[in-house]
Enzyme design. Structure first.
Site, PDB file in Angstrom:
ATOM      1  N   ARG A  19       0.835  -1.206   0.000  1.00  0.00           N
ATOM      2  CA  ARG A  19       0.000   0.000   0.000  1.00  0.00           C
ATOM      3  C   ARG A  19       0.868   1.253   0.000  1.00  0.00           C
ATOM      4  NH1 ARG A  19      -4.534   0.142   4.507  1.00  0.00           N
ATOM      5  NH2 ARG A  19      -2.791   0.773   5.832  1.00  0.00           N
ATOM      6  N   LYS A  43      -2.641   6.425   1.549  1.00  0.00           N
ATOM      7  CA  LYS A  43      -2.448   6.877   2.934  1.00  0.00           C
ATOM      8  C   LYS A  43      -1.489   8.067   2.921  1.00  0.00           C
ATOM      9  CE  LYS A  43      -2.337   4.580   7.407  1.00  0.00           C
ATOM     10  NZ  LYS A  43      -3.563   5.156   7.940  1.00  0.00           N
ATOM     11  N   GLU A  55     -16.207   6.095   4.588  1.00  0.00           N
ATOM     12  CA  GLU A  55     -15.500   5.600   5.768  1.00  0.00           C
ATOM     13  C   GLU A  55     -15.426   6.706   6.800  1.00  0.00           C
ATOM     14  OE1 GLU A  55     -11.311   4.714   5.254  1.00  0.00           O
ATOM     15  OE2 GLU A  55     -11.161   6.018   3.525  1.00  0.00           O
TER      16      GLU A  55
HETATM   17  N1  PLP Z   1      -9.243   4.141   6.650  1.00  0.00           N
HETATM   18  C1  PLP Z   1      -8.433   5.146   7.004  1.00  0.00           C
HETATM   19  C2  PLP Z   1      -8.752   6.502   6.518  1.00  0.00           C
HETATM   20  C3  PLP Z   1      -7.316   4.890   7.819  1.00  0.00           C
HETATM   21  O1  PLP Z   1      -6.506   5.872   8.184  1.00  0.00           O
HETATM   22  C4  PLP Z   1      -7.075   3.573   8.258  1.00  0.00           C
HETATM   23  C5  PLP Z   1      -5.906   3.265   9.075  1.00  0.00           C
HETATM   24  O2  PLP Z   1      -4.895   2.874   8.613  1.00  0.00           O
HETATM   25  C6  PLP Z   1      -7.939   2.570   7.856  1.00  0.00           C
HETATM   26  C7  PLP Z   1      -9.016   2.880   7.057  1.00  0.00           C
HETATM   27  C8  PLP Z   1      -7.713   1.156   8.281  1.00  0.00           C
HETATM   28  O3  PLP Z   1      -6.687   0.563   7.535  1.00  0.00           O
HETATM   29  P1  PLP Z   1      -5.829  -0.633   8.104  1.00  0.00           P
HETATM   30  O4  PLP Z   1      -6.802  -1.679   8.494  1.00  0.00           O
HETATM   31  O5  PLP Z   1      -4.987  -1.049   6.977  1.00  0.00           O
HETATM   32  O6  PLP Z   1      -5.077  -0.097   9.260  1.00  0.00           O
HETATM   33  C1  COI Z   2      -4.141   3.193  11.685  1.00  0.00           C
HETATM   34  O1  COI Z   2      -5.160   2.594  11.980  1.00  0.00           O
HETATM   35  O2  COI Z   2      -3.040   2.662  11.705  1.00  0.00           O
HETATM   36  C2  COI Z   2      -4.160   4.564  11.254  1.00  0.00           C
HETATM   37  O3  COI Z   2      -3.225   5.005  10.656  1.00  0.00           O
HETATM   38  C3  COI Z   2      -5.310   5.405  11.585  1.00  0.00           C
HETATM   39  C4  COI Z   2      -4.864   6.678  12.208  1.00  0.00           C
HETATM   40  C5  COI Z   2      -6.031   7.579  12.165  1.00  0.00           C
HETATM   41  C6  COI Z   2      -4.302   6.497  13.579  1.00  0.00           C
END
Ligand code: PLP
Ligand code: COI
Length: 340
Positions: A82, A184, A220
Site C-alpha cells: 500500500r 495513505k 469511511e
Molecule cells: N481508513 C483510514 C482513513 C485509515 O486511516 C485507516 C488506518 O490505517 C484505515 C481505514 C484502516 O486501515 P488498516 O486496516 O490497513 O489499518
Molecule cells: C491506523 O489505523 O493505523 C491509522 O493510521 C489510523 C490513524 C487515524 C491512527
C-alpha cells in the site's frame, strides 16, 4: 529482554519515544541501505517538499506479543504494498515492499523492550512514513526523500475501549472521486482535522463520510473503514474507489467467510439503508473493531439494535477471531503472521 516499566493497561493512543528508529535516505535516484538511529529528531530544510506541499505518505501497523511469548506483526507485506501505491500517487520514489518489511521487523526488534506483554491490552504501534526532504519552491516533486519507521506503545484508539461509539454523518467530504482517498497520504488527514474537532465539539466520536459526488453512499471515517452486519447475519462493507483499502477490513472479510462461515459482501452501501443494519463497526489497525451504537444523520438518530452497552454478537466474534489470530491463540492463514 527486560521490558520497560510502563503502565501498559492504562496506555492511551499516544506517542511515547522509544529507543530506535530506522532511517533511509533517497538521493541521486537511489535509496541507501538505511540504519537504526537513536535521535528522534528530523532535520530538514525550511523549504522541504513535505513542509510546503505536504508530500508525505505513511503506514500504520502493530506488533503483538503472542500467548507463547513471541513477537509478531500482521500482514506487513500488505502495508508495504500500500505504501508503494501511496508513493506512486504522490510522485515519490517507491520504497520497495521487501525492504519495507525488513525495516519494520528491524525496528520492532530494536524496540522489543517496548512491545507490551500478552494480555495487557496494549500493542506496539509501528509508523513507517516517507517525505520529500529537499527544498522545492515551485510546485513539483522533491528530488530527495527520507523513509523512516518509529514505534510507540499504544492502548485503545477510542477512549473507553470497546464502548459503542456515537458518530455523525458529516457535511464535510473526505475524498473526491479520482482524488487521493485510496492512499495513505498525510494530506487526507490534515483536511479531516477540522471535521473531527467539530464532531468532538458537538459530542460525536467520529464522522461518517459520504461519497463526495452524490452524498448518498457511505464511505469511511477519518481513520477506519466500516463493517455492517445485516439483520440476517451477513457482513457488508462499502465498496468505493475513494476509501483506504484497509488491511484489517480485508482480513475481517476473509475471517467472516472462512472462520465464521458467514456471507461477506463488498458493495455500495447507501446512507438510507443504515437503519436496516443490526450492527456497525469501525475497523482498522488503530481501531481494531470499534463498535458503533448510534449514527446521527442531521438530527435523525439511528440506533443500532446492538445497543450502547457492548459489541453486537457478530462484531464480537469477528473481533475475537481477528485478535486471536494476531495474538497466536487461533491458527492464522498462511502468511498473515510474521515473526520478529
Ligand atoms: N481508513 C483510514 C482513513 C485509515 O486511516 C485507516 C488506518 O490505517 C484505515 C481505514 C484502516 O486501515 P488498516 O486496516 O490497513 O489499518
Ligand atoms: C491506523 O489505523 O493505523 C491509522 O493510521 C489510523 C490513524 C487515524 C491512527
Amino acid at each position: 529482554m527486560e521490558k520497560k516499566s510502563i503502565d501498559w493497561a492504562n496506555l492511551g493512543f499516544g506517542y511515547m519515544e522509544t529507543d530506535y528508529r530506522f532511517v533511509s535516505d533517497y538521493k541521486n535516484g537511489g535509496w541507501d541501505e538505511g540504519a537504526l538511529i537513536q535521535d528522534p529528531k528530523v532535520v530538514i530544510n525550511e523549504c522541504a517538499g513535505v513542509l510546503q506541499y505536504a508530500q508525505t505518505v505513511f503506514e500504520g501497523m502493530k506488533a503483538y506479543t503472542t500467548q507463547d511469548g513471541r513477537i509478531v506483526t500482521f500482514r506487513p507485506d500488505l502495508n508495504g504494498e500500500r505504501m508503494e501505491n501511496s508513493a506512486r500517487r504522490l510522485e515519490m520514489p517507491v520504497y520497495p515492499k521487501e525492504a519495507f518489511v525488513k525495516a519494520v521487523v528491524k525496528t520492532i526488534r530494536a524496540n522489543e523492550a517496548y512491545v507490551p506483554p500478552y494480555g495487557s491490552g496494549a500493542t506496539l504501534y509501528v509508523r513507517p512514513y516517507m517525505f520529500g526532504s529537499n527544498a522545492v519552491i515551485g510546485v513539483k516533486p522533491a528530488d530527495e526523500y527520507q523513509f523512516r519507521v518509529f514505534t510507540t506503545p499504544v492502548g485503545p484508539y477510542f477512549k473507553g475501549g470497546v464502548k459503542p461509539l456515537t458518530i455523525r454523518v458529516s457535511d464535510f467530504d473526505r475524498a473526491a472521486p479520482n482524488g487521493t482517498g485510496h492512499i495513505k497520504a498525510g494530506l487526507n488527514y490534515a483536511m479531516s482535522l477540522h471535521a473531527i474537532v467539530d464532531a468532538h465539539k458537538q459530542g460525536y466520536d467520529e464522522n461518517m463520510y459520504l461519497d463526495a459526488a452524490t452524498r448518498t453512499k457511505v464511505e469511511e471515517t477519518g481513520g477506519a473503514n466500516f463493517l455492517f452486519v445485516t439483520k440476517d447475519g451477513k457482513v457488508v462493507t462499502p465498496k468505493s474507489d475513494s476509501i483506504l483499502p484497509s488491511i484489517t477490513r480485508r482480513s475481517l472479510m476473509q475471517v467472516a467467510r472462512d472462520y465464521l462461515g458467514l456471507c461477506a459482501e463488498e458493495r455500495e452501501v447507501y446512507a438510507k439503508e443504515l437503519a436496516d443494519f443490526a450492527e456497525c463497526g469501525l475497523c482498522g489497525t488503530a481501531a481494531v473493531i470499534s463498535p458503533v451504537g448510534k449514527i446521527v444523520d442531521h438530527g435523525k438518530e439511528i440506533c443500532l439494535p446492538s445497543g450502547m452497552d457492548k459489541m453486537g454478537p457478530v462484531t464480537q466474534k469477528l473481533y475475537d477471531t481477528l485478535t486471536g489470530i494476531q495474538m497466536g491463540t487461533i491458527k492464522a492463514p498462511e502468511g498473515w503472521i510474521v515473526e520478529v
